[in-house]
Enzyme design. Structure first.
Site, PDB file in Angstrom:
ATOM      1  N   GLY A  19       0.815  -1.210   0.000  1.00 16.86           N
ATOM      2  CA  GLY A  19       0.000   0.000   0.000  1.00 16.86           C
ATOM      3  C   GLY A  19       0.848   1.259   0.000  1.00 16.86           C
ATOM      4  O   GLY A  19       1.062   1.850   1.069  1.00 16.86           O
TER       5      GLY A  19
ATOM      6  N   SER B 167       0.816   3.690  -3.192  1.00 18.50           N
ATOM      7  CA  SER B 167       0.135   4.721  -3.984  1.00 18.50           C
ATOM      8  C   SER B 167      -1.167   5.159  -3.337  1.00 18.50           C
ATOM      9  O   SER B 167      -1.904   4.371  -2.757  1.00 18.50           O
ATOM     10  CB  SER B 167      -0.155   4.193  -5.397  1.00 18.50           C
ATOM     11  OG  SER B 167       1.038   3.944  -6.105  1.00 18.50           O
TER      12      SER B 167
ATOM     13  N   GLU C  27      14.107  -4.435  -5.608  1.00 17.81           N
ATOM     14  CA  GLU C  27      13.322  -4.741  -6.802  1.00 17.81           C
ATOM     15  C   GLU C  27      14.191  -5.021  -8.017  1.00 17.81           C
ATOM     16  O   GLU C  27      13.924  -5.929  -8.790  1.00 17.81           O
ATOM     17  CB  GLU C  27      12.379  -3.570  -7.126  1.00 17.81           C
ATOM     18  CG  GLU C  27      11.630  -3.764  -8.434  1.00 17.81           C
ATOM     19  CD  GLU C  27      10.896  -2.503  -8.866  1.00 17.81           C
ATOM     20  OE1 GLU C  27      10.036  -2.627  -9.746  1.00 17.81           O
ATOM     21  OE2 GLU C  27      11.182  -1.425  -8.353  1.00 17.81           O
TER      22      GLU C  27
ATOM     23  N   SER D  32       7.646   6.286 -12.630  1.00 17.49           N
ATOM     24  CA  SER D  32       7.398   6.556 -14.048  1.00 17.49           C
ATOM     25  C   SER D  32       8.704   6.812 -14.798  1.00 17.49           C
ATOM     26  O   SER D  32       9.742   7.139 -14.199  1.00 17.49           O
ATOM     27  CB  SER D  32       6.473   7.760 -14.199  1.00 17.49           C
ATOM     28  OG  SER D  32       7.142   8.943 -13.788  1.00 17.49           O
TER      29      SER D  32
END
Length: 404
Positions: A143, A145, A260, A385
């Site tokens: 959780g 965003s 990641e 992004s």
């Protein structure tokens, strides 16, 4: 797998794997061959299975894989892992893709949360979280965003007020992967009144079945509901369920996200090459294989994928040597997301007006490729992004001055 220095004094990347890693590859490949039903590997199979059934099949298969010793490959043995190397982890991920194994249902926990708990968790948190996660007894969602805090995580508004030895949490999360399936969620909450931006944040571990937690699924244009909104209304969370220390959430989140990008490019390259080969097959089936413009476009996409492969091997070499990737990991995110999205832009151009059809010809089923094409539209947004990644690379990798 380590970079060495040539006689001319230049470093180069070793593209081979050590013998012990190749032995692991052979062992894993044999297990996968014996334990993946042939029907599961057929293109489009998972699109024919209901979401609930597909999730249950994937969850149980991943649990059996863990029990066979093929999970937590590079985790320490004391945490239930195999004690392997980053190269073995890269082989594991790549072989799963090659064998068309079911996708993980607990990737957010396994990739992000588990190594963070190992690094900064309390003994109680390590005992409570790692084992059940590895065996898929507890599914985790993330959780981060919020409606007004997407790529700008520091703008989050969800708040937690300390009441005795519990936080009372109120707020909303959005685009939460596996929200409808998750048993627990690791989430960022502002726990210091009056704080702003990176200060006063904490990473809390919340029970998704607790009173006050509401999940609303988000149906995507591909037809599935992998994401959801999470509403938190007076949810009581024990202060002991704060990971990394109260008020230290930003540093904990940055540590979590650093896990990641490591050597993920190896398996991504394998997956994208499979998609590329499928797109070439479609071009031949539609009689477009001789089109010089399309051939040039496909050649460009293949070059981009091979560049991703060599970058992934370089990153794996860095990880094997114990080097911190730091901001340079943004190069990997930017590269794979742009290459992946570009590949399916070529797929869309190949089909033209037929891109909306599941079967442009009677013997050509494009269901799986079309769903993947829809998915690729998102990859340059989530996880940071492309615009954010370019800024990070420019400022922190290349040392360019900040824009006004």
């Amino acid at each position: 797998m380590a970079g060495t220095r040539r006689q001319d004094g230049l470093d180069h990347v070793d593209l081979s794997y050590p013998p012990e890693a190749e032995e692991f590859r052979a062992e894993l490949r044999a297990w996968l061959t014996a334990n993946i039903p042939a029907a599961w590997t057929e293109p489009g199979f998972w699109a024919t299975v209901g979401e609930d059934e597909a999730f249950d099949l994937r969850r149980d298969w991943e649990r059996r894989k863990a029990l066979a010793g093929f999970a937590g490959i590079d985790w320490p043995v004391e945490y239930g892992g195999r004690g392997g190397t980053p190269a073995m982890r890269a082989i594991h991920d790549s072989e799963l893709v090659r064998a068309r194994a079911p996708r993980s249902v607990n990737s957010l926990g396994l990739v992000f949360l588990a190594p963070t708990v190992m690094a900064v968790g309390t003994p109680e948190q390590k005992a409570d979280i790692i084992g059940p996660m590895l065996r898929n007894e507890v599914i985790w969602c993330q959780g981060f965003s919020e409606p007004d805090a997407g790529s700008d995580l520091a703008a989050l508004r969800t708040r937690g007020v300390l009441d005795g030895d519990e936080f009372v949490v109120n707020g909303q999360k959005v685009w939460t992967t596996f929200a409808g399936r998750g048993d627990r969620i690791f989430t960022m909450v502002r726990t210091e009144p009056g704080s702003s931006r990176h200060r006063g944040l904490s990473l809390l571990l919340i029970d998704m079945h607790a009173p006050g937690v509401e999940v609303r699924p988000i149906r995507q244009m591909s037809g599935v509901s992998e994401f959801g909104e999470v509403f938190l209304t007076d949810v009581r969370v024990p202060a002991s369920q704060c990971l990394g220390g109260i008020g230290n959430g930003w540093a904990t989140a940055m540590l979590l996200l650093s896990f990641e990008r490591g050597a993920a490019g190896i398996s991504q390259y394998t997956a994208y090459r499979q998609a590329y080969d499928e797109i070439v097959r479609v071009a031949r089936a539609l009689g477009r294989a001789g089109d010089p413009v399309l051939r040039q476009e496909l050649a460009r996409r293949r070059v981009e994928l091979e560049c991703l492969h060599y970058q992934a091997m370089h990153v794996l070499t860095e990880v094997e040597q114990g080097r911190d990737l730091g901001a340079s990991s943004s190069v990997t995110k930017l590269q794979w997301s742009q290459a992946y999205q570009g590949l399916f832009e070529t797929f869309d151009e190949l089909l033209g007006a037929d891109v909306a059809l599941l079967r442009p010809t009677a013997d050509l089923d494009l269901t799986a490729l079309r769903q993947e094409s829809f998915w690729t539209r998102s990859v340059t947004i989530w996880g940071g992004s492309s615009q954010v990644q370019r800024t990070i690379v420019a400022e922190r990798v290349l040392g360019l001055p900040r824009g006004s």
